[in-house]
Design a protein around this motif. Structure first.
Motif, mmCIF file in Angstrom:
data_model
loop_
_atom_site.group_PDB
_atom_site.id
_atom_site.type_symbol
_atom_site.label_atom_id
_atom_site.label_comp_id
_atom_site.label_asym_id
_atom_site.label_seq_id
_atom_site.Cartn_x
_atom_site.Cartn_y
_atom_site.Cartn_z
ATOM 1 N N GLY A 47 0.782 -1.232 0.000
ATOM 2 C CA GLY A 47 0.000 0.000 0.000
ATOM 3 C C GLY A 47 0.810 1.276 0.000
ATOM 4 O O GLY A 47 0.339 2.308 -0.477
ATOM 5 N N LYS A 48 2.047 1.227 0.512
ATOM 6 C CA LYS A 48 2.806 2.460 0.712
ATOM 7 C C LYS A 48 4.070 2.590 -0.138
ATOM 8 O O LYS A 48 4.707 3.640 -0.129
ATOM 9 N N THR A 49 4.454 1.516 -0.822
ATOM 10 C CA THR A 49 5.694 1.580 -1.602
ATOM 11 C C THR A 49 5.571 2.597 -2.720
ATOM 12 O O THR A 49 4.603 2.586 -3.488
ATOM 13 N N LYS A 50 6.554 3.472 -2.809
ATOM 14 C CA LYS A 50 6.569 4.510 -3.843
ATOM 15 C C LYS A 50 7.463 4.070 -4.996
ATOM 16 O O LYS A 50 8.428 3.339 -4.811
ATOM 17 N N ARG A 51 7.129 4.531 -6.153
ATOM 18 C CA ARG A 51 7.928 4.217 -7.331
ATOM 19 C C ARG A 51 9.285 4.898 -7.226
ATOM 20 O O ARG A 51 9.382 6.087 -6.941
ATOM 21 N N ARG A 52 10.323 4.115 -7.452
ATOM 22 C CA ARG A 52 11.672 4.668 -7.431
ATOM 23 C C ARG A 52 12.152 4.929 -8.853
ATOM 24 O O ARG A 52 11.774 4.222 -9.791
ATOM 25 N N LYS A 53 12.971 5.919 -8.977
ATOM 26 C CA LYS A 53 13.535 6.225 -10.284
ATOM 27 C C LYS A 53 14.450 5.083 -10.701
ATOM 28 O O LYS A 53 15.388 4.725 -9.983
ATOM 29 N N PRO A 54 14.198 4.472 -11.848
ATOM 30 C CA PRO A 54 15.031 3.327 -12.260
ATOM 31 C C PRO A 54 16.454 3.753 -12.564
ATOM 32 O O PRO A 54 16.707 4.869 -13.042
ATOM 33 N N GLU A 55 17.389 2.853 -12.279
ATOM 34 C CA GLU A 55 18.782 3.129 -12.590
ATOM 35 C C GLU A 55 19.002 3.028 -14.099
ATOM 36 O O GLU A 55 18.451 2.140 -14.753
ATOM 37 N N PRO A 56 19.810 3.908 -14.654
ATOM 38 C CA PRO A 56 20.078 3.825 -16.098
ATOM 39 C C PRO A 56 20.861 2.563 -16.434
ATOM 40 O O PRO A 56 21.673 2.079 -15.636
ATOM 41 N N THR A 236 21.088 -10.492 -3.319
ATOM 42 C CA THR A 236 20.542 -10.346 -1.972
ATOM 43 C C THR A 236 19.475 -11.390 -1.652
ATOM 44 O O THR A 236 19.164 -11.625 -0.489
ATOM 45 N N LEU A 237 18.897 -12.021 -2.674
ATOM 46 C CA LEU A 237 17.839 -13.004 -2.453
ATOM 47 C C LEU A 237 18.317 -14.394 -2.846
ATOM 48 O O LEU A 237 18.855 -14.570 -3.945
ATOM 49 N N PRO A 238 18.126 -15.392 -1.981
ATOM 50 C CA PRO A 238 18.466 -16.765 -2.360
ATOM 51 C C PRO A 238 17.430 -17.332 -3.317
ATOM 52 O O PRO A 238 16.311 -16.803 -3.434
ATOM 53 N N PHE A 239 17.788 -18.398 -3.991
ATOM 54 C CA PHE A 239 16.861 -19.024 -4.923
ATOM 55 C C PHE A 239 15.620 -19.512 -4.176
ATOM 56 O O PHE A 239 15.703 -20.107 -3.105
ATOM 57 N N GLY A 240 14.449 -19.257 -4.757
ATOM 58 C CA GLY A 240 13.198 -19.728 -4.175
ATOM 59 C C GLY A 240 12.629 -18.840 -3.092
ATOM 60 O O GLY A 240 11.608 -19.186 -2.487
ATOM 61 N N ALA A 241 13.272 -17.709 -2.816
ATOM 62 C CA ALA A 241 12.785 -16.826 -1.757
ATOM 63 C C ALA A 241 11.467 -16.167 -2.169
ATOM 64 O O ALA A 241 11.223 -15.901 -3.350
ATOM 65 N N TYR A 242 10.635 -15.903 -1.170
ATOM 66 C CA TYR A 242 9.366 -15.204 -1.401
ATOM 67 C C TYR A 242 9.636 -13.702 -1.350
ATOM 68 O O TYR A 242 10.212 -13.214 -0.381
ATOM 69 N N ALA A 243 9.239 -12.991 -2.378
ATOM 70 C CA ALA A 243 9.559 -11.565 -2.459
ATOM 71 C C ALA A 243 8.342 -10.773 -2.908
ATOM 72 O O ALA A 243 7.467 -11.284 -3.634
ATOM 73 N N GLN A 244 8.277 -9.519 -2.463
ATOM 74 C CA GLN A 244 7.259 -8.577 -2.923
ATOM 75 C C GLN A 244 7.898 -7.665 -3.964
ATOM 76 O O GLN A 244 8.916 -7.038 -3.712
ATOM 77 N N LEU A 245 7.296 -7.606 -5.148
ATOM 78 C CA LEU A 245 7.850 -6.837 -6.240
ATOM 79 C C LEU A 245 6.866 -5.764 -6.687
ATOM 80 O O LEU A 245 5.641 -5.952 -6.624
ATOM 81 N N THR A 246 7.407 -4.651 -7.139
ATOM 82 C CA THR A 246 6.570 -3.630 -7.750
ATOM 83 C C THR A 246 6.631 -3.812 -9.263
ATOM 84 O O THR A 246 7.711 -3.981 -9.837
ATOM 85 N N VAL A 247 5.487 -3.796 -9.907
ATOM 86 C CA VAL A 247 5.399 -4.041 -11.334
ATOM 87 C C VAL A 247 4.750 -2.848 -12.001
ATOM 88 O O VAL A 247 3.708 -2.355 -11.546
ATOM 89 N N GLU A 248 5.361 -2.382 -13.075
ATOM 90 C CA GLU A 248 4.805 -1.256 -13.815
ATOM 91 C C GLU A 248 3.523 -1.699 -14.524
ATOM 92 O O GLU A 248 3.462 -2.748 -15.158
ATOM 93 N N ASN A 249 2.476 -0.867 -14.432
ATOM 94 C CA ASN A 249 1.216 -1.159 -15.113
ATOM 95 C C ASN A 249 1.302 -0.777 -16.575
ATOM 96 O O ASN A 249 1.965 0.161 -16.957
#
Length: 249
Positions: A47-56, A236-249
């Protein structure tokens, strides 16, 4: 937190300190403990994650092979074999001296598929100026013998074995079982996850110099693929880890 409308931690602490919630048994220490145990909370992230400027995107410069080393690896021998993981067939290859491993998922074991995968592996080395003079394999690759010239296919006899590739296959299976045992869930793996696991293991094995390779400082991935050393910020994440990702609409 949900019942209060998901305030920030600082706002929640202020509510307790200012006694704006009557008859509450929660203390500031409780908030800190809950934060250490349960945070980050998934609803707050979503609910609160803000969009970050993508790295070039940065251009990638391939690492060059030192001339003194290149003279010793201009001609290489490739060992190949098949393995199965969760009923998925893989073509496994490894070069002697360079110790670079490759794994290719197979849609089937037809001659055309074996030829396509074998040529893609050989072309990988040729792109770095390394010629594969000989392929060591068992009789299963015999049908493509005349199709991979000028590379020589050395098919072992029924009572012979390509020892180095068999050891490598065993290493891959051991690593896959280790990672599977570390996962917090048991499931029927889809094909894409099985393929991803084996590619991940190969990538990690190639990322570090081999104890029996031609270089103590350059990894097989650097020699064959021109890759730079692993950036710890990107693993930073091991294989199979559960992660929350932000996806562009």
């Amino acid at each position: 937190m949900n019942i209060l409308g998901w305030p920030t931690q600082q706002e929640h602490e202020k509510m307790i300190l200012d006694n704006t919630i009557h008859n509450s048994t929660v203390t500031v220490d409780d908030i800190w403990r809950a934060h250490d145990i349960f945070w980050p909370a998934v609803p707050a992230l979503q609910g609160k994650t803000k969009r970050r400027k993508p790295e070039p995107v940065k251009s990638t410069t391939l690492e060059r092979i030192p001339t003194s080393l290149f003279k010793n690896i201009r001609h290489a021998t490739l060992s190949m074999d098949f393995m199965f993981v969760n009923s998925v067939p893989f073509l496994v290859a490894k070069t002697r001296k360079i110790e670079y491993g490759t794994i290719k998922a197979m849609d089937n074991l037809s001659t055309s598929t074996m030829l396509k995968r074998t040529k893609s592996i050989i072309n990988k080395y040729q792109s770095r100026g390394i010629a594969i003079d000989e392929v060591m394999a068992d009789n299963q690759l015999k049908p493509i013998e005349d199709e991979i010239g000028p590379t020589l296919l050395n098919v072992c006899a029924p009572n012979e074995h390509v020892g180095d590739i068999e050891v490598f296959v065993r290493t891959l299976k051991e690593r896959s079982r280790c990672i599977h045992s570390a996962l917090p869930y048991v499931l029927c793996w889809p094909r894409v996850m099985t393929v991803g696991l084996m590619e991940y293991i190969i990538r990690m094995l190639n990322a570090f110099p081999s104890n029996v390779g031609v270089s103590d400082t350059l990894s097989p991935a650097t020699i064959v693929g021109g890759r730079r050393p692993i950036d710890a910020r990107k693993i930073t994440l091991p294989f199979g880890a559960y992660a929350q990702l932000t996806v562009e609409n």
